[in-house]
Structures are given as structure tokens and as C-alpha cells.
Motif scaffolding. Structure first.
Motif, PDB file in Angstrom:
ATOM      1  N   ALA A  61     -19.456  13.703  47.859  1.00 28.23           N
ATOM      2  CA  ALA A  61     -20.864  14.116  47.966  1.00 28.23           C
ATOM      3  C   ALA A  61     -20.979  15.619  48.165  1.00 28.23           C
ATOM      4  O   ALA A  61     -21.803  16.284  47.549  1.00 28.23           O
ATOM      5  N   ARG A  62     -20.124  16.166  49.034  1.00 24.95           N
ATOM      6  CA  ARG A  62     -20.195  17.615  49.299  1.00 24.95           C
ATOM      7  C   ARG A  62     -19.927  18.401  48.024  1.00 24.95           C
ATOM      8  O   ARG A  62     -20.595  19.386  47.743  1.00 24.95           O
ATOM      9  N   ALA A  63     -18.928  17.944  47.260  1.00 24.72           N
ATOM     10  CA  ALA A  63     -18.598  18.648  46.022  1.00 24.72           C
ATOM     11  C   ALA A  63     -19.742  18.511  45.013  1.00 24.72           C
ATOM     12  O   ALA A  63     -20.076  19.443  44.281  1.00 24.72           O
ATOM     13  N   VAL A 365     -35.636   8.197  38.677  1.00 22.11           N
ATOM     14  CA  VAL A 365     -34.611   9.137  38.184  1.00 22.11           C
ATOM     15  C   VAL A 365     -35.111   9.803  36.892  1.00 22.11           C
ATOM     16  O   VAL A 365     -34.978  11.016  36.713  1.00 22.11           O
ATOM     17  N   ALA A 366     -35.727   8.998  36.010  1.00 19.49           N
ATOM     18  CA  ALA A 366     -36.234   9.562  34.747  1.00 19.49           C
ATOM     19  C   ALA A 366     -37.313  10.600  35.040  1.00 19.49           C
ATOM     20  O   ALA A 366     -37.355  11.673  34.411  1.00 19.49           O
ATOM     21  N   ASN A 367     -38.181  10.332  36.012  1.00 17.92           N
ATOM     22  CA  ASN A 367     -39.212  11.312  36.391  1.00 17.92           C
ATOM     23  C   ASN A 367     -38.568  12.604  36.902  1.00 17.92           C
ATOM     24  O   ASN A 367     -39.000  13.710  36.554  1.00 17.92           O
ATOM     25  N   LEU A 368     -37.556  12.449  37.728  1.00 15.13           N
ATOM     26  CA  LEU A 368     -36.878  13.631  38.283  1.00 15.13           C
ATOM     27  C   LEU A 368     -36.224  14.431  37.156  1.00 15.13           C
ATOM     28  O   LEU A 368     -36.335  15.661  37.104  1.00 15.13           O
ATOM     29  N   GLU A 369     -35.544  13.737  36.270  1.00 12.86           N
ATOM     30  CA  GLU A 369     -34.852  14.443  35.178  1.00 12.86           C
ATOM     31  C   GLU A 369     -35.853  15.156  34.267  1.00 12.86           C
ATOM     32  O   GLU A 369     -35.604  16.261  33.800  1.00 12.86           O
ATOM     33  N   LEU A 389     -28.410  11.761  42.416  1.00 15.45           N
ATOM     34  CA  LEU A 389     -27.242  10.901  42.645  1.00 15.45           C
ATOM     35  C   LEU A 389     -27.612   9.704  43.519  1.00 15.45           C
ATOM     36  O   LEU A 389     -27.223   8.565  43.249  1.00 15.45           O
ATOM     37  N   TYR A 390     -28.365   9.967  44.562  1.00 11.80           N
ATOM     38  CA  TYR A 390     -28.741   8.903  45.502  1.00 11.80           C
ATOM     39  C   TYR A 390     -29.540   7.800  44.803  1.00 11.80           C
ATOM     40  O   TYR A 390     -29.238   6.609  44.923  1.00 11.80           O
ATOM     41  N   MET A 391     -30.506   8.216  43.994  1.00 16.18           N
ATOM     42  CA  MET A 391     -31.345   7.184  43.353  1.00 16.18           C
ATOM     43  C   MET A 391     -30.571   6.430  42.270  1.00 16.18           C
ATOM     44  O   MET A 391     -30.703   5.214  42.149  1.00 16.18           O
ATOM     45  N   ALA A 392     -29.749   7.146  41.515  1.00 17.57           N
ATOM     46  CA  ALA A 392     -28.976   6.463  40.469  1.00 17.57           C
ATOM     47  C   ALA A 392     -27.953   5.520  41.105  1.00 17.57           C
ATOM     48  O   ALA A 392     -27.751   4.391  40.629  1.00 17.57           O
ATOM     49  N   ALA A 393     -27.317   5.971  42.200  1.00 14.95           N
ATOM     50  CA  ALA A 393     -26.322   5.121  42.861  1.00 14.95           C
ATOM     51  C   ALA A 393     -26.995   3.883  43.456  1.00 14.95           C
ATOM     52  O   ALA A 393     -26.446   2.775  43.405  1.00 14.95           O
ATOM     53  N   CYS A 394     -28.186   4.054  44.015  1.00 17.72           N
ATOM     54  CA  CYS A 394     -28.903   2.892  44.564  1.00 17.72           C
ATOM     55  C   CYS A 394     -29.266   1.925  43.442  1.00 17.72           C
ATOM     56  O   CYS A 394     -29.169   0.701  43.610  1.00 17.72           O
TER      57      CYS A 394
END
Ligand code: SAM
Length: 433
Positions: A61-63, A365-369, A389-394
Motif C-alpha cells: 500500500a505504501r508503495a 471507480v468508473a466515476n473516479l477514473e 485501489l480501495y474501491m477496486a479491491a473491495c
């Protein structure tokens, strides 16, 4: 000497005991790994240092937040492949102990250390929440955790959530838009609560006021909405004024534990119990029970996770805790249902809508992108990356049944047993695919 991507691919195989199911592109421009797989881009070898310092999710996550790691290609497919690796192969702690004893693993770790460059790793990205010690879920600590998550800025949430400004799972049917699916969800909850004109509704964790507005405008309910976020409350009040609903709705910045003006005819709690903490479900259930009049209904809409042997696993994963939802906690649906029953509620219905959250998250995620540059400007590049990342992983976690989401309808059934529910509240035949 072999190029960086080939070395990384070989080291990853030795470390994981399994080939990495992704292609790697390294900082020197080299590429290696399966040709058709999504590409894990390692932009800087600092990423390896972070990973060696905090192996697993937090290092990754940090990277990622620092922009040293990225994915080229389908993010969902990449996460799905990584999830398979972590959830199906990495779940067994005994494997890890064996691995550390294995000379090949130790040689690989040394190889990675060499490749990672000068020690120590850089400090964690500024977006990381500073860890606090002391008890979880006190009112003060909860308020800080909520501010971290929700006071990111209403403009940012508008980009992600769209005009409905609902931050919980929508209720989809074929070919609906996010806005329609959110309105359908709010309406479903109003119907489950059997709201009618003049009813007093308490909406705990009211977000930006969408449920309060729907219940007042469509059903004539008189609503009190409580949130811990001052930014949400200001936004909700403005929307309510714009729609001429100030006579029917009051929004408070208040902890639900401080609501003392019951009884209410109905309570909705949508996406709030995730913040409560499993150890406090009973307290939560007692508070809501006390706020309802006899015969009153509660609709609790909440994310759940699959049971684990070790309850410490109910605390959200390291990445989400450090960057997204500090102190969040997910537990199996039975824990919430049991707490409600113990408080005196009659649990009448549990509707599991897991697939709907996958669909909702993919739309966010699509809205964010679609608004990527603006999202970075409104927050920071690191935070925008965290959210993506958080929303796609969820979404992947819901789709793979690691987590689910449920609407529990519970009634404060009076002594004489009249629940007030119809004999057949919901017909299976009416469901659409
Ligand atoms: C995921 S949001 C959901 C918002 C809204 N219900 C929706 O569906 O759009 C969670 C909400 O719970 C609120 N919340 C969390 N803990 C709370 C507490 N202890 N008391 C009152 N509100 C709380 C947050 O401020 C936020 O408004």
C-alpha cells in the motif's frame, strides 16, 4: 547480470513458492512474466524497500500510494489474480513458517534486499493515518476516525458518488443507472420500514442526507439525521433547504449514542454499523432498541465478512485501516443479528445483496477514473490512488464472497406479539435477475 524484471520475477517465485500471476515492468524498462497478464509496474526500487520493511499489504500500500507501484491493464483482473494468491495460497500461516526456514526463501529475501538499494526505506506517505494507542471506539476516537474518512471534502465525494450522494451499496436491476439504483435502495428501505406520513424516522449515520430527503419527500416522514461529520451535515442542510424540506428534517452533528429524544416510529442505519466495532454491537443494539416505540422497526444495512477462527481478523485489513477507514471492523452477519435479538428485537428478515456492492463499487471507480485529474487536485495524488485501489479491491472482495452486505429488518415487537408485518412481505417470484 539479468535485468531487474527477470530478477524480480525469479525472486517473487522463490519467495511466494509460486509464480507471480502478473507480468512485471521494472524501473529500468525491462519486462518479464506471462505475456497476456496485467502488468505490475515497479516504477522505483524504493517499492521493494517498503515491502521488505513491512511485508504484505501495508508495504504494498505504501508503495502504491507513493506512486512507486502501479498496474498497467485491467486493475480488477490484477487484483483478482493477487487476491487468489493471497487468499487461496497465503492464508495458511504454517506455509509462511516453512517458507522462512527454507534456504531458497532466505536466499530470495537476500536477493531482494540487494535489488532494493540503500536502506532504510523512506518514511510512510503523508496520507497514512498516524496510529493511536488506547481503547477503540470511544466517542472522541470515533469522531477523529470519521473526520479522517469523511472530511476529505464534499467535492471529492461528489465526483465519486455522483449526484445521489449515497455512500452505501445501491440496489440494482438490469440497465439501471447508479442514481436510479440508489433511489431504489432508499425506497426499498422506506417500504421495509413501512413509513407513512408524519412518522418519526431516525437515520443514524445520515451521510449527506439522501435517506432523510427521500423519506421526507416521498413518504412525508419527519426525520432526524445524525452524523459525526461536520462537512456532511453542512452539505445535507443545504440540500434540504434547497428542496424546501427544512420543516420535516433536522440534521445533527451528534453521536448516535447521544440521541435521547425517542421514541421514534422507525430507525434506519445504512452503512454505519461498520464503524461501531463488533465488541460494541450489543451496546449499539440496546441504544437503538431504547429509541424505538413498541412495534417500531429498524433497518440495519451493513457490510459483513465471513467468520474467522481468530476474532482479531474482524479488524479491517492493514491497508484500509492505515489509509481509508481507521478502526473499521467487519464481523459475520450472525453477530449483528445475535446482538439485535439479545437487545430484545425480533429479527424478521435478512436480505443479502452482496453482488449489488460489486456493481456499486465498479461504478464509483468508473466515476473516479473519469474525473481523475480533478480528483487529484481536490485531494492529493496519493489519496486519489488510495481511493481507486480501495474501491477496486473491495469490489473484488464482494465478488469473491470474502465480504457481503445485508439488510436486516428487526422489530421492537410488543409483549402481545403483534409484529405489524404482513404475512408475505416479499415474494421471491417478484425478484428480477
Ligand atoms: C458509509 S457512511 C453512510 C452514509 C449514509 N447512510 C449513506 O448511505 O449514504 C457512514 C455514516 O455513519 C456516520 N457515523 C459513523 N459513526 C457514527 C456515530 N457513532 N454516530 C453517528 N454517526 C456515525 C458517519 O458520519 C457517516 O455519515
Amino acid at each position: 547480470m539479468a535485468d531487474a524484471a527477470s530478477r524480480l520475477t525469479a525472486l517473487a517465485k522463490d519467495l511466494l513458492g509460486h509464480p507471480l500471476p502478473m507480468r512485471i515492468r521494472a524501473w529500468d524498462g525491462s519486462e518479464a512474466g506471462p505475456p497476456d497478464a496485467p502488468v505490475l509496474v515497479v516504477r522505483h526500487r524504493r517499492a521493494l524497500r517498503r515491502l521488505l520493511w513491512r511485508p504484505g499489504e501495508l508495504g504494498l500500500a505504501r508503495a502504491w500510494v507513493a506512486g512507486e507501484l502501479d498496474v498497467d491493464g485491467d486493475l480488477y483482473e490484477a487484483l483478482d489474480r493477487l487476491a487468489g494468491l493471497i487468499w487461496e495460497r497465503g492464508a495458511d500461516a504454517k506455509d509462511a513458517v516453512h517458507a522462512v526456514r527454507d534456504p531458497r526463501f532466505r536466499a530470495a529475501a537476500r536477493g531482494l534486499l540487494q535489488l532494493a538499494g540503500p536502506w532504510p526505506p523512506p518514511p510512510p506517505p503523508a496520507e497514512e493515518v498516524r496510529r493511536r494507542s488506547g481503547p477503540l471506539h470511544t466517542k472522541r476516537r470515533d469522531k477523529e476516525a470519521i473526520s479522517h474518512h469523511y472530511d476529505v471534502g464534499n467535492d471529492f465525494y461528489e465526483l465519486v458518488l455522483g449526484p445521489s450522494m449515497v455512500y452505501s451499496c445501491a440496489y440494482w436491476s438490469k440497465d439501471t443507472t447508479l442514481e436510479q439504483a440508489q433511489a431504489d435502495k432508499l425506497d426499498l428501505i422506506c417500504r421495509k420500514l413501512a413509513l407513512k406520513k408524519g412518522d418519526r424516522l431516525l437515520d443514524v449515520g445520515c451521510g449527506w442526507g439522501s435517506m432523510a430527503i427521500h423519506a421526507a419527500r416521498e413518504y412525508g416522514a419527519r426525520v432526524v439525521g445524525v452524523t459525526l461529520s461536520t462537512e456532511q451535515a453542512a452539505y445535507a442542510r443545504k440540500r434540504i433547504a434547497d428542496q424546501g424540506l427544512t420543516d420535516l428534517i433536522e440534521i445533527r452533528v451528534q453521536d448516535y449514542r447521544d440521541v435521547k429524544d425517542g421514541p421514534y416510529d422507525a430507525i434506519s442505519s445504512i452503512g454505519m454499523a461498520e464503524h461501531v466495532g463488533a465488541a460494541r454491537y450489543r451496546e449499539y443494539a440496546d441504544e437503538l432498541y431504547a429509541l424505538l416505540k413498541p412495534g417500531g422497526r429498524l433497518l440495519n444495512h451493513q457490510i459483513a465478512r465471513r467468520p474467522e477462527k481468530d476474532e482479531a481478523a474482524y479488524h479491517v485489513d492493514a491497508f484500509i485501516d492505515a489509509y481509508v477507514f481507521p478502526d473499521g471492523e467487519l464481523a459475520p452477519v450472525g453477530r449483528t443479528a445475535a446482538a439485535l435479538e439479545e437487545a430484545g428485537f425480533e429479527v424478521r428478515d435478512v436480505e443479502a445483496i452482496r453482488e449489488h456492492y460489486g456493481l456499486t463499487l465498479r461504478q464509483w471507480v468508473a466515476n473516479l477514473e473519469a474525473n481523475w485529474a480533478e480528483a487529484q487536485r481536490l485531494t492529493s495524488p496519493g489519496r486519489a490512488r488510495v481511493w481507486r485501489l480501495y474501491m477496486a479491491a473491495c469490489a473484488v472482495a464482494f465478488e469473491r464472497n470474502r465480504i457481503g452486505v445485508n439488510q436486516i429488518l428487526a422489530v421492537r415487537t410488543p409483549e402481545d406479539g403483534t409484529s405489524g408485518l404482513p404475512l408475505r412481505p416479499r415474494a421471491w417470484t417478484e425478484t428480477t435477475s
